[in-house]
Design an enzyme around this catalytic site. Structure first.
Site, short mmCIF file in Angstrom:
data_model
loop_
_atom_site.label_atom_id
_atom_site.label_comp_id
_atom_site.label_asym_id
_atom_site.label_seq_id
_atom_site.Cartn_x
_atom_site.Cartn_y
_atom_site.Cartn_z
N SER A 250 82.08 -10.10 8.40
CA SER A 250 83.50 -9.81 8.52
C SER A 250 84.09 -10.64 9.64
O SER A 250 83.37 -11.31 10.39
CB SER A 250 83.72 -8.33 8.81
OG SER A 250 83.42 -8.07 10.17
N LYS A 251 85.40 -10.54 9.77
CA LYS A 251 86.13 -11.30 10.80
C LYS A 251 85.49 -11.12 12.17
O LYS A 251 85.47 -12.04 12.98
CB LYS A 251 87.58 -10.79 10.88
CG LYS A 251 88.49 -11.36 9.82
CD LYS A 251 89.60 -12.19 10.48
CE LYS A 251 90.44 -12.95 9.48
NZ LYS A 251 89.91 -14.29 9.22
N ARG A 252 84.99 -9.92 12.42
CA ARG A 252 84.42 -9.64 13.74
C ARG A 252 83.18 -10.49 14.05
O ARG A 252 82.76 -10.60 15.18
CB ARG A 252 84.07 -8.15 13.84
CG ARG A 252 85.18 -7.35 14.52
CD ARG A 252 84.94 -5.89 14.33
NE ARG A 252 85.08 -5.54 12.91
CZ ARG A 252 84.40 -4.60 12.29
NH1 ARG A 252 83.50 -3.93 12.94
NH2 ARG A 252 84.62 -4.35 11.02
N ASP A 253 82.60 -11.08 13.02
CA ASP A 253 81.39 -11.89 13.25
C ASP A 253 81.74 -13.31 13.68
O ASP A 253 80.86 -14.17 13.75
CB ASP A 253 80.53 -11.90 11.99
CG ASP A 253 80.05 -10.52 11.66
OD1 ASP A 253 79.50 -9.87 12.56
OD2 ASP A 253 80.24 -10.07 10.52
#
Ligand code: GLU
Length: 482
Positions: A250-253
Site C-alpha cells: 500500500s501507499k504506506r510502503d
C-alpha cells in the site's frame, strides 16, 4: 488459435504497480505466443473515473515500453453493447429487476451480521409478480438488474497459475447486480463483472490474466459466460504483491504508482525486470534480463502461487546494475531531466555543455543506485554558490589549512593546463612544500572545492571544476573561512 490478452484498468487512480505488473505478464504472454495485447479502460464508474488517471495509465505504460496492439477501448463508448446484453438476459428470464431499497438492504445486512452470517442478498425480488413490480414502480423506486445465481453449485476452472480452483455459488453473495437503471427505469450503466464479460467475449479474449484479488469475480463471470453461451477463456490469477510484513502493498510502503517509482529515479528497464521477478523466475535463474529476453521463455509454469514480497533492496540493486552498465550518452540523457528539475539549468546549458557533462556522468555512474542520487552528488559542480556541510567547515579550521590552500592556489595559477597528471603533481608539490602528509592537502582541497568531506573522486572533480572556472574562486573563498 491466436492468443488475445488484455489489461482492463479502471481509471480511478494512477497506474499502480500491481496493474503494471499484470500488464507486463499479459504483454509477455502475448509476445511469447505471437498474440495480441489489448488495452481497455474500464471507466463505467463515473464518479471515481477521471481523465487524468487515464492519461497517467497511458503515459505510465508508454514509459515502461509496454506497447499494446489494440485499443485503448473505453467502456463508456460501448454502453449500447452492455444494455443489449442485459435486455437479452432479462428476456430469457435469467435476470430480473430488483427494487429493494438501500434501507431494506441495510436492514438485511444488519440482521445477517447479528446472526454472524456472511452478508448476502437474499434474492427476495427474484420472483416478483408483475403487479408487485408495478407497485414498486408506482412508489418511484429505481430498480437494479440482478443476474440469477443458482445455488448451491460448484464452479470449477483450471487456473494457469493455481491449478484447479473451485467456488461454491453459495459464497457469491446471492443474485448479483449487473446493471443500474435510469430515471425511466431503463437499463443504463453496467457493473464491472458484467461489462468485463461482455467485452472479453466481444474482443475474443482467449486468456484472462489478472491479479488474484479477482478470483471470486472469476466464479461469477464464468456463470455469465455460461448464460451467454460463450466459449470460456483460460484464466490465470497472479500472486498479490505484498510488503515486507506479508500484507498487500500500500501507499504506506513507500510507493505504489509507477509515477512515483519514476520520480524516485528508477529506470523502466530495471523496473520491468524487477516486476517480472515479482512472481516469475527465469529458467536459468538469472536475475538481470530485459522483457525482450524474458518474452520467449515466459510461461505460467514458472509463476508462483504464493504472494510476491516487494523488496526495495533488490529493486535498488537491479537499478544500480542497469545504471552502471549503461552507455554514458544514454545515462546523461536520463540524468538531465533530474538536474533540470533541481534547477541546475539556471547555470548550465545542458545542450551546449555536453562535453564536461559526459565526463561528469562517467565519474559518478559507478556510485549511482537511482537517477535521483546524481542531484546531491553533483550539486557542487552545477551551482556556483557552494554550500558547506558542518563537517567541511570544521575540516577547514586547523591552522595548517590556510598555508596549504594558499600554496594550492599559487601552484594552480602556475599550471597552464590542468590534466589529471598535472593535478596530482600539483598536490605532490604542495605536500612537499608544506611538509605535510598527503591527506592534509587532499582533505582541505576536497572541502574547499566541494563543500563536503566526501563525494565523487577528487581529482576528476577538481578538473571539472577548473574547466568550469570554479576551482580558483572556491579556493579563494575557502581562505576566508579557514
Ligand atoms: N477493471 C478491473 C480492475 O482494474 C479489471 C480486472 C480484470 O482484469 O478483469 O481491477
Amino acid at each position: 488459435m491466436t492468443v488475445r490478452v488484455r489489461i482492463a484498468p479502471s481509471p480511478t487512480g494512477n497506474l499502480h504497480i500491481g496493474t503494471a505488473r499484470t500488464a507486463l505478464f499479459n504483454w509477455l504472454y502475448a509476445r511469447r505466443h505471437g498474440g495480441k495485447f489489448i488495452l481497455r479502460i474500464e471507466d463505467t464508474d463515473r464518479e471515481r473515473s477521471r481523465d487524468e488517471y487515464t492519461q497517467n495509465i497511458l503515459s505510465g505504460l508508454a514509459w515502461l515500453g509496454i506497447d499494446f496492439d489494440e485499443g485503448p477501448f473505453y467502456q463508456t463508448q460501448r454502453l449500447e453493447h452492455y444494455k443489449e446484453a442485459v435486455r437479452a438476459l432479462l428476456d430469457r428470464g435469467l435476470a430480473y429487476f430488483c427494487y429493494a431499497s438501500a434501507e431494506e438492504l441495510e436492514q438485511m445486512r444488519a440482521e445477517q451480521k447479528a446472526k454472524k452470517q456472511a452478508p448476502r442478498y437474499d434474492n427476495r425480488h427474484r420472483n416478483l409478480t408483475s403487479e408487485q413490480q408495478a407497485a414498486y414502480v408506482a412508489e418511484g423506486r429505481r430498480p437494479v438488474v440482478r443476474f440469477k445465481i443458482e445455488e448451491p453449485r460448484e464452479v470449477t476452472w483450471h487456473d494457469m497459475v493455481r491449478g484447479e480452483v473451485t467456488w461454491n455459488t453459495r459464497d457469491l453473495g446471492g443474485d448479483m447486480v449487473i446493471a443500474r437503471t435510469d430515471d425511466q427505469g431503463q437499463v443504463s450503466l453496467p457493473l464491472y463483472n458484467f461489462a468485463v464479460v461482455i467485452d472479453d467475449i466481444e474482443m475474443d479474449i482467449t486468456h484472462v490474466i489478472r491479479g488474484e484479488d479477482h478470483i471470486a469475480n472469476t466464479a461469477k463471470q464464468i456463470l455469465l459466460y455460461e448464460a451467454m453461451g460463450a466459449s470460456m477463456p483460460e484464466f490465470a490469477h497472479l500472486p498479490l504483491i505484498l510488503n515486507k510484513d506479508g500484507a498487500k502493498i500500500s501507499k504506506r510502503d513507500g510507493a505504489t504508482s509507477v509515477d512515483e517509482f519514476r520520480a524516485m529515479g528508477y529506470i523502466p528497464e530495471a523496473f520491468n525486470n524487477y516486476m517480472v521477478l515479482l512472481g516469475w523466475s527465469k529458467p536459468d535463474a538469472q536475475d538481470i534480463f530485459t522483457m525482450q529476453d524474458a518474452a520467449p521463455l515466459f510461461g505460467f509454469d514458472r509463476v508462483n502461487k504464493a504472494g510476491a514480497r516487494f523488496d526495495w533492496d533488490k529493486l535498488n540493486w537491479l537499478n544500480s546494475q542497469y545504471l552502471h552498465d549503461m552507455p554514458v550518452e544514454d545515462l546523461c540523457d536520463r540524468l538531465i531531466p533530474f538536474w533540470q528539475q533541481a534547477g541546475f539549468n539556471r547555470e548550465v546549458d545542458f545542450a551546449a555543455e555536453r562535453g564536461w557533462l559526459l565526463e561528469l556522468v562517467t565519474l559518478i555512474a559507478p556510485s549511482l543506485t537511482r537517477l535521483t542520487d546524481a542531484v546531491e552528488m553533483t550539486r557542487f559542480l552545477f551551482e556556483s554558490e557552494l554550500k558547506f556541510t558542518d563537517a567541511a567547515i570544521a575540516a577547514l579550521q586547523p591552522e595548517a589549512v590556510k598555508p596549504v590552500i594558499t600554496a594550492l592556489l599559487g601552484q594552480l595559477k602556475d599550471t597552464p593546463v590542468l590534466t589529471a597528471d598535472a593535478a596530482n603533481s600539483l598536490i605532490q608539490t604542495v605536500t612537499k612544500l608544506q611538509n605535510v602528509k598527503k591527506g592534509m592537502v587532499m582533505k582541505p582541497l576536497r572541502c574547499a572545492l566541494t563543500g563536503d568531506v566526501r563525494g565523487p573522486e577528487l581529482i576528476p572533480s577538481f578538473l571539472l571544476l577548473h574547466q568550469r572556472g570554479l576551482a580558483i574562486p572556491r579556493l579563494q573563498q575557502a581562505l576566508s573561512i579557514t
